[in-house]
Write a protein that holds these residues in place. Structure first.
Motif, PDB file in Angstrom:
ATOM      1  N   ALA A 243     -18.874 -24.948  -6.172  1.00 11.82           N
ATOM      2  CA  ALA A 243     -17.580 -25.368  -5.627  1.00 11.82           C
ATOM      3  C   ALA A 243     -16.434 -24.476  -6.089  1.00 11.82           C
ATOM      4  CB  ALA A 243     -17.299 -26.824  -6.005  1.00 11.82           C
ATOM      5  N   LEU A 244     -16.411 -24.108  -7.369  1.00 11.75           N
ATOM      6  CA  LEU A 244     -15.245 -23.382  -7.878  1.00 11.75           C
ATOM      7  C   LEU A 244     -15.120 -22.015  -7.237  1.00 11.75           C
ATOM      8  CD1 LEU A 244     -12.828 -23.144  -9.719  1.00 11.75           C
ATOM      9  CD2 LEU A 244     -14.343 -22.384 -11.555  1.00 11.75           C
ATOM     10  N   HIS A 245     -16.181 -21.200  -7.303  1.00 15.76           N
ATOM     11  CA  HIS A 245     -16.033 -19.863  -6.721  1.00 15.76           C
ATOM     12  C   HIS A 245     -16.007 -19.916  -5.199  1.00 15.76           C
ATOM     13  CE1 HIS A 245     -20.461 -20.273  -7.267  1.00 15.76           C
ATOM     14  NE2 HIS A 245     -20.544 -19.604  -6.148  1.00 15.76           N
ATOM     15  N   GLY A 246     -16.505 -21.013  -4.610  1.00 19.34           N
ATOM     16  CA  GLY A 246     -16.421 -21.142  -3.168  1.00 19.34           C
ATOM     17  C   GLY A 246     -15.042 -21.545  -2.665  1.00 19.34           C
ATOM     18  N   LEU A 247     -14.294 -22.298  -3.488  1.00 21.32           N
ATOM     19  CA  LEU A 247     -13.051 -22.887  -2.991  1.00 21.32           C
ATOM     20  C   LEU A 247     -11.784 -22.450  -3.715  1.00 21.32           C
ATOM     21  CD1 LEU A 247     -14.244 -26.524  -2.223  1.00 21.32           C
ATOM     22  CD2 LEU A 247     -13.772 -24.673  -0.615  1.00 21.32           C
ATOM     23  N   LEU A 248     -11.897 -21.748  -4.823  1.00 20.93           N
ATOM     24  CA  LEU A 248     -10.678 -21.267  -5.477  1.00 20.93           C
ATOM     25  C   LEU A 248      -9.843 -20.388  -4.544  1.00 20.93           C
ATOM     26  CD1 LEU A 248      -8.852 -21.072  -7.925  1.00 20.93           C
ATOM     27  CD2 LEU A 248     -10.323 -19.226  -8.801  1.00 20.93           C
ATOM     28  N   PRO A 249     -10.443 -19.488  -3.743  1.00 20.76           N
ATOM     29  CA  PRO A 249      -9.606 -18.710  -2.820  1.00 20.76           C
ATOM     30  C   PRO A 249      -8.824 -19.591  -1.852  1.00 20.76           C
ATOM     31  CG  PRO A 249     -11.758 -17.689  -3.042  1.00 20.76           C
ATOM     32  CD  PRO A 249     -11.850 -19.025  -3.714  1.00 20.76           C
ATOM     33  N   GLU A 250      -9.446 -20.658  -1.355  1.00 22.41           N
ATOM     34  CA  GLU A 250      -8.747 -21.549  -0.430  1.00 22.41           C
ATOM     35  C   GLU A 250      -7.647 -22.331  -1.147  1.00 22.41           C
ATOM     36  OE1 GLU A 250     -10.540 -24.035   3.004  1.00 22.41           O
ATOM     37  OE2 GLU A 250     -10.404 -25.432   1.312  1.00 22.41           O
ATOM     38  N   ALA A 251      -7.925 -22.764  -2.375  1.00 20.76           N
ATOM     39  CA  ALA A 251      -6.906 -23.491  -3.136  1.00 20.76           C
ATOM     40  C   ALA A 251      -5.677 -22.622  -3.360  1.00 20.76           C
ATOM     41  CB  ALA A 251      -7.488 -23.949  -4.478  1.00 20.76           C
ATOM     42  N   LEU A 252      -5.885 -21.351  -3.710  1.00 20.46           N
ATOM     43  CA  LEU A 252      -4.755 -20.439  -3.902  1.00 20.46           C
ATOM     44  C   LEU A 252      -4.038 -20.181  -2.575  1.00 20.46           C
ATOM     45  CD1 LEU A 252      -6.374 -17.873  -6.365  1.00 20.46           C
ATOM     46  CD2 LEU A 252      -4.752 -19.711  -6.909  1.00 20.46           C
ATOM     47  N   GLN A 253      -4.783 -20.119  -1.491  1.00 16.21           N
ATOM     48  CA  GLN A 253      -4.172 -19.940  -0.175  1.00 16.21           C
ATOM     49  C   GLN A 253      -3.234 -21.102   0.145  1.00 16.21           C
ATOM     50  OE1 GLN A 253      -7.038 -19.456   2.965  1.00 16.21           O
ATOM     51  NE2 GLN A 253      -5.530 -19.611   4.604  1.00 16.21           N
ATOM     52  N   TYR A 254      -3.640 -22.316  -0.224  1.00 14.45           N
ATOM     53  CA  TYR A 254      -2.800 -23.486   0.029  1.00 14.45           C
ATOM     54  C   TYR A 254      -1.563 -23.488  -0.868  1.00 14.45           C
ATOM     55  CZ  TYR A 254      -1.280 -28.359   0.195  1.00 14.45           C
ATOM     56  OH  TYR A 254      -0.528 -29.501   0.314  1.00 14.45           O
ATOM     57  N   LEU A 255      -1.741 -23.187  -2.142  1.00 17.73           N
ATOM     58  CA  LEU A 255      -0.629 -23.272  -3.094  1.00 17.73           C
ATOM     59  C   LEU A 255       0.333 -22.094  -2.996  1.00 17.73           C
ATOM     60  CD1 LEU A 255      -2.492 -24.498  -6.310  1.00 17.73           C
ATOM     61  CD2 LEU A 255      -1.100 -25.865  -4.738  1.00 17.73           C
TER      62      LEU A 255
END
Length: 277
Positions: A243-255
């Motif tokens: 989950a972390l390496h899969g979704l950290l890019p998306e989380a940063l994209q949102y923030l």
């Protein structure tokens, strides 16, 4: 004469001396004490930091950010995002954890959890240390723009949500990837966030199931439509371990959105199965 010619030819064919390797520096580190243990606070500066002395930058605080934890991956994914224009460039601050359950989770009334993790329960003290020591240290030394974000996964994700509930003004935005909302019989999901709009919150769920999933669904039900949040539902695609390496890019994209208009064309679609604000 013949000997001299052979010796000269051998010298000409000899490999050139290898260049001396130089240190590869990716950031800076400070050793500090918190919750009874010394730990590193690691800082990775953004592209152009040295070349643009008048520019200020947002700061992303990454929990479990030790060199042997998630620092390298987090800094690399942030840099990759920046190259593609997926999220704005930022200062990365990796906060090393030593006893994750002690530092990242509140006390629990669950007997099995207390037996398995007898040191757990000092998240409030760890949060006070971040607020009173780490953030002032970073803000005094580095050119920040006044915006700071907190990111964490699993137990660190629980810490992120707990901080968003109990001290929302500490950061300008939060990302909790697969947060351990099963902790303490899902108690955190039963704490209503209260009145007023809070900073943006990114939430995600992988294949955790069980009490982690029911805790997430309960938490989502408490969020008013006016609250800015993004819930990325990856139960059919990701596991807790990915989950972390899969979704950290998306989380940063949102923030840290960039506003560019080509991200969908490159497959960088921000997936918010539920969202507000």
């Amino acid at each position: 004469m013949l000997f001299n010619m052979i010796a000269a030819a051998a010298l000409a064919m000899a490999p050139a001396p290898l260049p001396e390797p130089q240190p590869l520096t990716i950031g800076e580190t400070v050793t500090v004490e918190a919750i009874g243990a010394e730990r590193q606070v690691n800082i990775v500066l953004p592209i152009g930091y040295a070349e643009e002395p008048d520019k200020q930058w947002p700061v992303v605080y990454l929990l479990d950010g030790g060199v042997t934890q998630d620092l390298m991956m987090g800094a690399g994914l942030e840099r990759w995002n920046t190259i593609w224009g997926r999220s704005a460039n930022a200062i990365i601050v990796g906060i090393e954890t030593k006893d994750r359950q002690r530092e990242l989770l509140p006390p629990t009334g669950d007997a099995a959890e207390r037996t398995r993790w007898p040191t757990a329960g000092e998240s409030a003290a760890f949060r006070a240390w971040i607020a009173g020591t780490v953030k002032p240290l970073i803000e005094a030394r580095y050119r920040h723009d006044g915006t700071a974000f907190l990111v964490g996964e699993s137990a660190a994700g629980h810490f992120v949500v707990e901080t968003w509930v109990s001290a929302p003004g500490l950061f300008a935005g939060y990302a909790a990837i697969s947060p351990s909302l099963q902790w303490d019989s899902e108690a955190l999901s039963r704490r209503a966030p209260g009145e007023g709009k809070r900073p943006p919150l990114y939430l995600s769920l992988a294949d955790e199931g069980g009490a982690t999933e029911t805790g997430m669904m309960r938490l989502l039900a408490t969020l008013p439509p006016s609250q800015p949040y993004c819930f990325s539902d990856r139960r059919k695609e990701l596991r807790h371990a990915t989950a972390l390496h899969g979704l950290l890019p998306e989380a940063l994209q949102y923030l840290l959105p960039t506003g560019v208009d080509y991200l969908d064309d490159y497959g960088f679609t921000l997936r918010c199965e539920r969202r507000g604000g």
